[in-house]
Design a protein around this motif. Structure first.
Motif, PDB file in Angstrom:
ATOM      1  N   ALA A  36       6.394 -13.700   6.134  1.00 51.35           N
ATOM      2  CA  ALA A  36       6.079 -12.478   6.878  1.00 51.35           C
ATOM      3  C   ALA A  36       5.999 -11.294   5.930  1.00 51.35           C
ATOM      4  O   ALA A  36       6.523 -11.327   4.812  1.00 51.35           O
ATOM      5  CB  ALA A  36       7.129 -12.216   7.953  1.00 51.35           C
ATOM      6  N   LEU A  37       5.321 -10.254   6.386  1.00 50.50           N
ATOM      7  CA  LEU A  37       5.343  -8.944   5.753  1.00 50.50           C
ATOM      8  C   LEU A  37       6.152  -8.007   6.642  1.00 50.50           C
ATOM      9  O   LEU A  37       6.233  -8.207   7.856  1.00 50.50           O
ATOM     10  CB  LEU A  37       3.924  -8.387   5.596  1.00 50.50           C
ATOM     11  CG  LEU A  37       2.928  -9.193   4.772  1.00 50.50           C
ATOM     12  CD1 LEU A  37       1.542  -8.570   4.887  1.00 50.50           C
ATOM     13  CD2 LEU A  37       3.346  -9.271   3.319  1.00 50.50           C
ATOM     14  N   ARG A  38       6.704  -6.974   6.068  1.00 52.48           N
ATOM     15  CA  ARG A  38       7.453  -5.998   6.865  1.00 52.48           C
ATOM     16  C   ARG A  38       6.486  -4.979   7.463  1.00 52.48           C
ATOM     17  O   ARG A  38       6.529  -3.781   7.169  1.00 52.48           O
ATOM     18  CB  ARG A  38       8.533  -5.332   6.017  1.00 52.48           C
ATOM     19  CG  ARG A  38       9.652  -6.286   5.622  1.00 52.48           C
ATOM     20  CD  ARG A  38      10.839  -5.567   4.997  1.00 52.48           C
ATOM     21  NE  ARG A  38      11.878  -6.479   4.568  1.00 52.48           N
ATOM     22  CZ  ARG A  38      12.842  -6.965   5.355  1.00 52.48           C
ATOM     23  NH1 ARG A  38      12.908  -6.589   6.621  1.00 52.48           N
ATOM     24  NH2 ARG A  38      13.742  -7.781   4.881  1.00 52.48           N
ATOM     25  N   ILE A 190      -5.998   0.302   5.673  1.00 53.62           N
ATOM     26  CA  ILE A 190      -4.692  -0.279   5.977  1.00 53.62           C
ATOM     27  C   ILE A 190      -4.363  -0.076   7.455  1.00 53.62           C
ATOM     28  O   ILE A 190      -4.953   0.776   8.132  1.00 53.62           O
ATOM     29  CB  ILE A 190      -3.586   0.346   5.075  1.00 53.62           C
ATOM     30  CG1 ILE A 190      -2.257  -0.412   5.203  1.00 53.62           C
ATOM     31  CG2 ILE A 190      -3.441   1.829   5.376  1.00 53.62           C
ATOM     32  CD1 ILE A 190      -2.304  -1.862   4.780  1.00 53.62           C
ATOM     33  N   VAL A 191      -3.401  -0.867   7.954  1.00 51.54           N
ATOM     34  CA  VAL A 191      -2.975  -0.803   9.348  1.00 51.54           C
ATOM     35  C   VAL A 191      -2.435   0.596   9.680  1.00 51.54           C
ATOM     36  O   VAL A 191      -1.934   1.309   8.798  1.00 51.54           O
ATOM     37  CB  VAL A 191      -1.914  -1.875   9.644  1.00 51.54           C
ATOM     38  CG1 VAL A 191      -2.536  -3.264   9.688  1.00 51.54           C
ATOM     39  CG2 VAL A 191      -0.780  -1.838   8.621  1.00 51.54           C
ATOM     40  N   PRO A 192      -2.521   0.983  10.956  1.00 51.76           N
ATOM     41  CA  PRO A 192      -2.201   2.374  11.312  1.00 51.76           C
ATOM     42  C   PRO A 192      -0.752   2.775  11.112  1.00 51.76           C
ATOM     43  O   PRO A 192      -0.473   3.948  10.890  1.00 51.76           O
ATOM     44  CB  PRO A 192      -2.613   2.464  12.785  1.00 51.76           C
ATOM     45  CG  PRO A 192      -2.660   1.050  13.274  1.00 51.76           C
ATOM     46  CD  PRO A 192      -3.069   0.233  12.102  1.00 51.76           C
ATOM     47  N   HIS A 193       0.188   1.826  11.177  1.00 53.69           N
ATOM     48  CA  HIS A 193       1.580   2.257  11.025  1.00 53.69           C
ATOM     49  C   HIS A 193       1.889   2.700   9.594  1.00 53.69           C
ATOM     50  O   HIS A 193       2.887   3.389   9.356  1.00 53.69           O
ATOM     51  CB  HIS A 193       2.556   1.159  11.485  1.00 53.69           C
ATOM     52  CG  HIS A 193       2.913   0.123  10.473  1.00 53.69           C
ATOM     53  ND1 HIS A 193       2.254  -1.071  10.384  1.00 53.69           N
ATOM     54  CD2 HIS A 193       3.858   0.101   9.509  1.00 53.69           C
ATOM     55  CE1 HIS A 193       2.794  -1.801   9.423  1.00 53.69           C
ATOM     56  NE2 HIS A 193       3.752  -1.111   8.868  1.00 53.69           N
ATOM     57  N   ILE A 194       1.019   2.351   8.667  1.00 48.25           N
ATOM     58  CA  ILE A 194       1.136   2.853   7.289  1.00 48.25           C
ATOM     59  C   ILE A 194       0.203   4.041   7.073  1.00 48.25           C
ATOM     60  O   ILE A 194       0.577   5.046   6.462  1.00 48.25           O
ATOM     61  CB  ILE A 194       0.842   1.732   6.274  1.00 48.25           C
ATOM     62  CG1 ILE A 194       1.933   0.663   6.343  1.00 48.25           C
ATOM     63  CG2 ILE A 194       0.722   2.294   4.855  1.00 48.25           C
ATOM     64  CD1 ILE A 194       1.687  -0.529   5.448  1.00 48.25           C
ATOM     65  N   VAL A 275      10.870  -3.746  10.057  1.00 49.43           N
ATOM     66  CA  VAL A 275       9.766  -3.058   9.387  1.00 49.43           C
ATOM     67  C   VAL A 275      10.258  -1.843   8.606  1.00 49.43           C
ATOM     68  O   VAL A 275       9.742  -1.549   7.516  1.00 49.43           O
ATOM     69  CB  VAL A 275       8.701  -2.639  10.419  1.00 49.43           C
ATOM     70  CG1 VAL A 275       7.541  -1.921   9.743  1.00 49.43           C
ATOM     71  CG2 VAL A 275       8.189  -3.860  11.177  1.00 49.43           C
ATOM     72  N   TYR A 276      11.261  -1.148   9.131  1.00 56.20           N
ATOM     73  CA  TYR A 276      11.781   0.058   8.486  1.00 56.20           C
ATOM     74  C   TYR A 276      13.303  -0.018   8.366  1.00 56.20           C
ATOM     75  O   TYR A 276      14.030   0.807   8.923  1.00 56.20           O
ATOM     76  CB  TYR A 276      11.392   1.290   9.295  1.00 56.20           C
ATOM     77  CG  TYR A 276       9.902   1.501   9.435  1.00 56.20           C
ATOM     78  CD1 TYR A 276       9.131   1.857   8.333  1.00 56.20           C
ATOM     79  CD2 TYR A 276       9.266   1.338  10.662  1.00 56.20           C
ATOM     80  CE1 TYR A 276       7.759   2.053   8.451  1.00 56.20           C
ATOM     81  CE2 TYR A 276       7.896   1.529  10.790  1.00 56.20           C
ATOM     82  CZ  TYR A 276       7.156   1.887   9.674  1.00 56.20           C
ATOM     83  OH  TYR A 276       5.793   2.075   9.794  1.00 56.20           O
ATOM     84  N   PRO A 277      13.827  -0.990   7.635  1.00 56.26           N
ATOM     85  CA  PRO A 277      15.281  -1.150   7.575  1.00 56.26           C
ATOM     86  C   PRO A 277      16.008   0.009   6.921  1.00 56.26           C
ATOM     87  O   PRO A 277      17.220   0.172   7.122  1.00 56.26           O
ATOM     88  CB  PRO A 277      15.445  -2.444   6.755  1.00 56.26           C
ATOM     89  CG  PRO A 277      14.196  -2.553   5.946  1.00 56.26           C
ATOM     90  CD  PRO A 277      13.115  -1.993   6.814  1.00 56.26           C
ATOM     91  N   ASP A 278      15.285   0.812   6.143  1.00 58.56           N
ATOM     92  CA  ASP A 278      15.927   1.932   5.437  1.00 58.56           C
ATOM     93  C   ASP A 278      15.726   3.273   6.140  1.00 58.56           C
ATOM     94  O   ASP A 278      16.115   4.310   5.604  1.00 58.56           O
ATOM     95  CB  ASP A 278      15.385   2.020   4.003  1.00 58.56           C
ATOM     96  CG  ASP A 278      15.670   0.765   3.200  1.00 58.56           C
ATOM     97  OD1 ASP A 278      16.744   0.167   3.410  1.00 58.56           O
ATOM     98  OD2 ASP A 278      14.821   0.380   2.377  1.00 58.56           O
TER      99      ASP A 278
END
Length: 338
Positions: A36-38, A190-194, A275-278
């Motif tokens: 998987a990718l995050r 790139i995908v919209p969340h980025i 996806v955003y663990p930090d």
């Protein structure tokens, strides 16, 4: 069938991937590794894991995270991963031709009416006049590797605009983000969340939509080893069923908006942890909401889109011209969109 060791797969692809060896689970479940990718687009797998859908399907899942698509194909080919969800790449196609990998389903898709992948310009390039994809001629475009989905998207956009692009391989997504922030590359898709946080934060500017150039694009697929596709049918069906349950939850809450707020909030918190663990939940929430794209119901696969991608890879001499669709795809597992 060609049997590939990890060393052989890496030599074949000229890339690296790291993951533990496959282990047997306990308690009546089968242990599998899932690549998987995050990314928000991988949420179906995360939801299926956290809500016990994989366990109910008899699967004990371990996630192995990557920063690019091609290394996932290597991990599948070498047996270090059992299933993965990512874009079609030249590496995946070449490994399929060697009897090592097989696409068995579809995942993320561009769909009319749903905000999708974005075309970005660096702030420096935008200020210098790159305010629309029609102005891409002579510009640099970031990709992970030659034969990646970024290479495919950039080439299709450039062809439609009659532009000549210089593709710059940067190996992984974080490196491309750094390059567009600093102006080392002019453009990217790139995908919209980025894309959206880069735009809103002033690190890059959105100048177009990928869907305007590649309508109904099958952005990612579900794939496995050819061995699993041919001889582990029950396991593969179990994976696809659990994955599809996760996708259904994701689509209902974040794409179709047919759930209540409690369900929506619960899924956002679940996805943020992967996806955003930090980041704090408040920081992660807007990116997850704004980045939600359709994950195909029941892992249906868009045949026309996959064929278009295969044709492009062959036209660019990135894969053998003799490879055909049936070598890449096993259509027996899911519904086919034509």
């Amino acid at each position: 069938m060609t049997q590939l060791t990890r060393r052989n797969a890496l030599a074949l692809m000229g890339a690296t991937a790291a993951s533990p060896l496959l282990a047997q689970g306990s308690g009546g479940t089968t242990r599998i590794n899932v690549g998987a990718l995050r990314f928000t687009s991988h949420s179906a797998s995360f939801i299926a894991y956290e809500r016990g859908y994989f366990t109910e399907a008899g699967l004990d899942v371990n996630f192995e995270f990557f920063q690019a698509a091609q290394p996932m194909a290597i991990a599948i080919a070498s047996g270090d991963a059992d299933y993965a969800v990512t874009a079609i790449t030249g590496g995946l196609i070449s490994l399929a031709q060697r009897g090592a990998t097989k696409v068995v389903g579809g995942a993320l898709s561009e769909e009319p009416g749903i905000d999708g992948q974005k075309i970005l310009a660096s702030t420096e390039a935008y200020d210098a006049g790159l305010t629309d994809p029609s102005m891409l001629d002579g510009k640099t475009f970031g990709i992970t590797q030659a034969g990646s989905s970024f290479h495919y998207m950039g080439s299709k956009i450039a062809a439609a605009e009659g532009a000549e692009l210089s593709f710059r391989p940067l190996q992984n997504v974080p490196a491309i983000i750094g390059a567009i922030r600093s102006g080392q590359i002019d453009a990217w898709s790139i995908v919209p969340h980025i894309a959206k946080p880069l735009d809103s934060g002033g690190a890059a500017r959105i100048i177009g939509n990928v869907a305007d150039y590649i309508p109904d694009y099958q952005v990612t697929t579900v794939f496995t080893s050819a061995e699993n596709a041919a001889n582990q049918r029950a396991q593969t069906e179990a994976f696809l069923e659990a994955f599809s349950r996760g996708a259904a939850d994701f689509n209902a809450a974040l794409v179709d908006n047919t759930t209540d707020e409690a369900e929506r909030d619960a899924l956002i918190e679940l996805i943020a942890g992967y996806v955003y663990p930090d980041r704090s939940l408040d920081e992660a929430r807007p990116s997850i909401i704004n980045g939600a794209m359709r994950i195909n119901a029941n892992a249906a696969l868009n045949r026309s889109s996959v064929q278009d991608q295969l044709d492009w890879f062959k036209s660019e001499d990135l894969v053998d011209a003799e490879i055909d669709y049936d070598t890449l795809v096993d259509e027996s597992y899911v519904d086919i969109i034509t």
